[in-house]
Design an enzyme around this catalytic site. Sequence first.
Site, PDB file in Angstrom:
ATOM      1  N   TYR A  66      44.324  18.428  52.085  1.00 40.09           N
ATOM      2  CA  TYR A  66      44.600  19.783  52.556  1.00 40.09           C
ATOM      3  C   TYR A  66      43.710  20.089  53.759  1.00 40.09           C
ATOM      4  O   TYR A  66      42.483  20.058  53.665  1.00 40.09           O
ATOM      5  CB  TYR A  66      44.353  20.823  51.459  1.00 40.09           C
ATOM      6  CG  TYR A  66      45.291  20.722  50.275  1.00 40.09           C
ATOM      7  CD1 TYR A  66      46.473  19.994  50.346  1.00 40.09           C
ATOM      8  CD2 TYR A  66      45.001  21.369  49.081  1.00 40.09           C
ATOM      9  CE1 TYR A  66      47.328  19.900  49.257  1.00 40.09           C
ATOM     10  CE2 TYR A  66      45.854  21.290  47.985  1.00 40.09           C
ATOM     11  CZ  TYR A  66      47.011  20.537  48.088  1.00 40.09           C
ATOM     12  OH  TYR A  66      47.863  20.445  47.017  1.00 40.09           O
TER      13      TYR A  66
HETATM   14  N1  LIG Z   1      50.355  18.618  43.780  1.00 38.77           N
HETATM   15  C1  LIG Z   1      51.112  18.909  44.804  1.00 38.77           C
HETATM   16  O1  LIG Z   1      51.839  18.058  45.317  1.00 38.77           O
HETATM   17  C2  LIG Z   1      51.063  20.295  45.402  1.00 38.77           C
HETATM   18  C3  LIG Z   1      52.014  20.657  46.366  1.00 38.77           C
HETATM   19  C4  LIG Z   1      51.962  21.942  46.876  1.00 38.77           C
HETATM   20  C5  LIG Z   1      50.976  22.825  46.452  1.00 38.77           C
HETATM   21  N2  LIG Z   1      50.047  22.443  45.531  1.00 38.77           N
HETATM   22  C6  LIG Z   1      48.988  23.371  45.072  1.00 38.77           C
HETATM   23  O2  LIG Z   1      49.609  24.593  44.679  1.00 38.77           O
HETATM   24  C7  LIG Z   1      49.034  25.661  45.411  1.00 38.77           C
HETATM   25  C8  LIG Z   1      50.072  26.746  45.595  1.00 38.77           C
HETATM   26  O3  LIG Z   1      51.161  26.238  46.363  1.00 38.77           O
HETATM   27  P1  LIG Z   1      51.910  27.213  47.336  1.00 38.77           P
HETATM   28  O4  LIG Z   1      50.954  27.717  48.348  1.00 38.77           O
HETATM   29  O5  LIG Z   1      53.131  26.526  47.808  1.00 38.77           O
HETATM   30  O6  LIG Z   1      52.263  28.380  46.268  1.00 38.77           O
HETATM   31  P2  LIG Z   1      53.241  29.618  46.287  1.00 38.77           P
HETATM   32  O7  LIG Z   1      52.558  30.635  45.449  1.00 38.77           O
HETATM   33  O8  LIG Z   1      54.617  29.213  45.903  1.00 38.77           O
HETATM   34  O9  LIG Z   1      53.308  30.090  47.807  1.00 38.77           O
HETATM   35  C9  LIG Z   1      52.184  30.690  48.396  1.00 38.77           C
HETATM   36  C10 LIG Z   1      52.607  31.342  49.701  1.00 38.77           C
HETATM   37  O10 LIG Z   1      53.534  32.381  49.452  1.00 38.77           O
HETATM   38  C11 LIG Z   1      53.213  33.530  50.229  1.00 38.77           C
HETATM   39  N3  LIG Z   1      52.790  34.558  49.281  1.00 38.77           N
HETATM   40  C12 LIG Z   1      51.925  34.439  48.233  1.00 38.77           C
HETATM   41  N4  LIG Z   1      51.802  35.586  47.562  1.00 38.77           N
HETATM   42  C13 LIG Z   1      52.603  36.477  48.194  1.00 38.77           C
HETATM   43  C14 LIG Z   1      52.902  37.834  47.946  1.00 38.77           C
HETATM   44  N5  LIG Z   1      52.344  38.504  46.943  1.00 38.77           N
HETATM   45  N6  LIG Z   1      53.781  38.445  48.791  1.00 38.77           N
HETATM   46  C15 LIG Z   1      54.359  37.781  49.818  1.00 38.77           C
HETATM   47  N7  LIG Z   1      54.099  36.475  50.094  1.00 38.77           N
HETATM   48  C16 LIG Z   1      53.234  35.834  49.275  1.00 38.77           C
HETATM   49  C17 LIG Z   1      52.096  33.103  51.162  1.00 38.77           C
HETATM   50  O11 LIG Z   1      52.658  32.498  52.329  1.00 38.77           O
HETATM   51  P3  LIG Z   1      53.006  33.296  53.672  1.00 38.77           P
HETATM   52  O12 LIG Z   1      52.383  34.661  53.596  1.00 38.77           O
HETATM   53  O13 LIG Z   1      52.457  32.438  54.747  1.00 38.77           O
HETATM   54  O14 LIG Z   1      54.481  33.356  53.673  1.00 38.77           O
HETATM   55  C18 LIG Z   1      51.415  32.002  50.374  1.00 38.77           C
HETATM   56  O15 LIG Z   1      50.717  31.081  51.176  1.00 38.77           O
HETATM   57  C19 LIG Z   1      48.488  25.032  46.683  1.00 38.77           C
HETATM   58  O16 LIG Z   1      47.458  25.802  47.284  1.00 38.77           O
HETATM   59  C20 LIG Z   1      47.964  23.730  46.150  1.00 38.77           C
HETATM   60  O17 LIG Z   1      46.687  23.940  45.553  1.00 38.77           O
HETATM   61  C21 LIG Z   1      50.090  21.198  44.990  1.00 38.77           C
END
Ligand SMILES: NC(=O)c1ccc[n+]([C@@H]2O[C@H](COP(=O)([O-])OP(=O)(O)OC[C@H]3O[C@@H](n4cnc5c(N)ncnc54)[C@H](OP(=O)(O)O)[C@@H]3O)[C@@H](O)[C@H]2O)c1
Length: 373
Positions: A66
């Site tokens: 990351y």
């Molecule tokens: N193992 C793996 O392969 C893998 C893959 C992916 C992620 N992960 C882990 O999972 C974590 C979460 O993944 P993700 O970031 O994709 O999770 P997510 O919760 O699906 O998406 C987060 C994104 O959604 C938006 N967001 C979040 N809360 C919001 C709200 N209340 N209102 C409006 N927009 C909101 C923000 O992006 P914007 O504001 O930019 O739109 C934020 O960066 C990562 O940080 C990582 O630690 C693991």
Amino acid sequence: MAIDHYYHLGRSGLRVSRLALGTMTFGNKGIRGIKGAWGSDEQTARSIFQRYVQAGGNFIDTADSYGEGLSESLLGQFVAEAGLRDQVVISTKFSNSLQPGNPNAGGNGRKSMMRAVDASLRRLRTDYIDLYLLHTWDRVTPAEEVIRGFDDLVRAGKIRYWGLSDVPGRAQTWAELHGLSQPACLQLPYSLVERSIEQEFVPLAHALGLGITAWSPLAMGLLSGKYQGRDPGEGRLALDQSGSGLGLFTDRNQRILGILHDASATLGRSMAQIALNWAVSQPSIASAIVGARSVEQLNVNMAALAFSLPDDVLLDLAEASRIELAHPYTLFADDYQAGVLNAGVTVGDKPDGYATRTFLPKVTDYAFGRSRM
Ligand SMILES: NC(=O)c1ccc[n+]([C@@H]2O[C@H](COP(=O)([O-])OP(=O)(O)OC[C@H]3O[C@@H](n4cnc5c(N)ncnc54)[C@H](OP(=O)(O)O)[C@@H]3O)[C@@H](O)[C@H]2O)c1
């Protein structure tokens, strides 16, 4: 549920919050292979970290890839500044190469793993990692090599627990059979729009006592509802220049958003809160890993544990988000089993104390010749 109520991760003794903090956004560099930088600058990332731990959250997820190491470095810095190393559970991962041209800087082999763990320890400014994960299966390295490597790291005191992210199968049995430390968790994609793990991984995790930590529980922001006609601003999915939101802007997903929208109006909770509440409440889901880009988003998301969803909303969401089954799963569906296998005879689950339909025997049950009903 509350963020400062802790649960054991799978059948391990590790106690974690139901909402983990994802730090893929820390440092605003994005990740290699995905166009555009999205996320939080250092000061915002620090505020997000501080807000999360002040609220009682203790489970923080990162990976060496990351921000090409920046996420780990910032997290290590914030934990050290706060003096919270003993209080927080740090989860990080290896598999992805940060050294183009070095064949053993990536993949799941022992050389890659041992190099990666030392680099992560340095960036995280710690001498142990609480939960160390294989990030993505490389399709080649024998499971035995991976498991033995994890077990060696546990015995060396460099990691406390280990788990697997984005893998196809069942490594636990080999570890159990050989008396080695066993995985505590599976980290997999899971949300209202991505339910495919329910076919294999959820029953597997249930049977083997693995906690599933769900990544992208908001489908990268889609389920917050901000792409429903309004200007998404700098939303991550808006960066996809194809206009398809990384393939997430589909008719099916619009129907799910419609249900979330209506439920939001009825319940007085945001769509993001309902989507997160749904994800953490599903069978075998230990924690949802939230990825907030700002403290405001984190505040919204952390309130997702404070209520229960009524049955009618759960049914509507289940129906709208139902996945089309492919073979052979079509043959495992209730209607097929009832009609073709059982010809109308009612064959239900066994009474308490007996195995249910989803039970998979543990390997030791075979190894020691025990039989299970
Ligand atoms: N193992 C793996 O392969 C893998 C893959 C992916 C992620 N992960 C882990 O999972 C974590 C979460 O993944 P993700 O970031 O994709 O999770 P997510 O919760 O699906 O998406 C987060 C994104 O959604 C938006 N967001 C979040 N809360 C919001 C709200 N209340 N209102 C409006 N927009 C909101 C923000 O992006 P914007 O504001 O930019 O739109 C934020 O960066 C990562 O940080 C990582 O630690 C693991």
